[in-house]
Write an enzyme that holds these catalytic residues in place. Structure first.
Site, PDB file in Angstrom:
ATOM      1  N   SER A 110       0.952  -1.064   0.040  1.00  0.00           N
ATOM      2  CA  SER A 110       0.064  -0.035  -0.038  1.00  0.00           C
ATOM      3  C   SER A 110       0.812   1.198  -0.087  1.00  0.00           C
ATOM      4  CB  SER A 110      -0.756   0.005   1.114  1.00  0.00           C
ATOM      5  OG  SER A 110      -1.855  -1.189   0.986  1.00  0.00           O
ATOM      6  N   SER A 111       1.954   1.140   0.542  1.00  0.00           N
ATOM      7  CA  SER A 111       2.884   2.612   0.645  1.00  0.00           C
ATOM      8  C   SER A 111       3.082   2.944  -0.856  1.00  0.00           C
ATOM      9  CB  SER A 111       4.120   1.972   1.349  1.00  0.00           C
ATOM     10  OG  SER A 111       4.999   1.062   0.657  1.00  0.00           O
TER      11      SER A 111
END
Length: 291
Positions: A242-243
């Site tokens: 997700s980063s």
């Protein structure tokens, strides 16, 4: 001296400092037992540690003429030496030698790394830029007389010693402090075993801060394990997950392809683009970008 390491504002992060170390010439020590007793009481060491260093011959039977009893005395230990030096007798003294000093302690420790007791960079910037930071000894080649006295008129080659170069980082000490403080707070809040953080200049990509937690003090690197001074932000491999969405969404916003209200179908947390299913840890349906 070995070269300094400084941040982008020229604040000092690493430098050499002259310290005294205790040495002994066992061949001159007249009473090893008494000398070991005095040294152990003064240095906070056990007699079992000190006495073997004062034995006149090593395990192979060779005479011993120089041994370090304790490296890099503190100011208090050096002052105490003056009080007992007369009682130590021959064969024990102080020698000045450089010691690497990190005035900010744990700050940016994983970036800086450390230099070992031989003055060689062993981790981090100290290791990568060792060729620039290390001091270069001088050289004097000359003819001598029968008693090995230098003959100045017959000097063949002379090279002066050179100190190491200063290395200036893109790290900003103030931003580094804030990053480490917030990482500590995050670990305390989440009870996570470790954390990493990197702060970049969005215009140049310069690294303004980089930190790993737990930290270590490079002034006392020998009290830690290699696992503790490993820079995980650089050497660990992990899936971005997700980063990495930040990069994708930033590009989409920059090219006006989406707005904060644009809806996405997250398909209940499952997607099968290439014949195998990709699942999302947080399963979602139709959501706006802001979600």
């Amino acid at each position: 001296p070995r070269g300094d390491i400084r941040d982008r504002n020229n604040d000092l992060l690493a430098a050499d400092r002259q310290c005294y170390s205790v040495y002994a010439d066992p061949s001159l020590v007249e009473d090893p037992a008494t000398t070991a007793l005095l040294l152990s009481a003064w240095l906070g060491l056990s007699e079992e540690e000190v006495y073997p260093q004062l034995v006149k011959r090593d395990a192979k039977g060779k005479p011993r003429q120089f041994v370090y009893v304790k490296r890099w005395l503190t100011d208090e230990e050096q002052a105490a030496y003056d009080e007992i030096s007369d009682r130590l007798g021959k064969g024990v003294g102080l020698v000045s030698e450089p010691r690497r000093l990190y005035p900010e302690g744990e700050l940016a420790a994983h970036v800086l790394g450390f230099a070992n007791r031989e003055g060689k960079g062993a981790e981090g910037i100290e290791c990568v830029f060792d060729d620039y930071l290390e001091a270069r000894p001088g050289l004097l080649r000359s003819r001598v007389d029968a008693r090995r006295v230098l003959l100045p008129s017959l000097v063949e080659k002379q090279v002066e010693p050179e100190g190491g170069h200063t290395v200036v980082l893109t790290i900003d000490k103030g931003i580094q402090f804030l990053l480490e403080r917030e990482l500590d707070r995050a670990l305390e809040r989440t009870k996570a075993p470790r954390g990493m953080g990197v702060v970049l200049d969005p215009c140049s990509g310069a690294i303004l801060a980089m930190a790993c937690r737990p930290a270590f003090d490079p002034n006392r690197y020998n009290e830690y394990t290699p696992e503790e001074y490993r820079n995980r932000a650089v050497v660990d491999v992990f899936e971005p997950g997700s980063s990495f969405k930040l990069v994708t969404f930033s590009a989409a916003f920059e090219n006006a392809l989406i707005t904060p209200e644009t809806l996405f179908d997250c398909e209940g947390g499952y997607y099968n683009p290439y014949g195998h299913c990709i699942s999302d840890y947080h399963k979602m349906g139709i959501e706006p970008v802001t979600r």
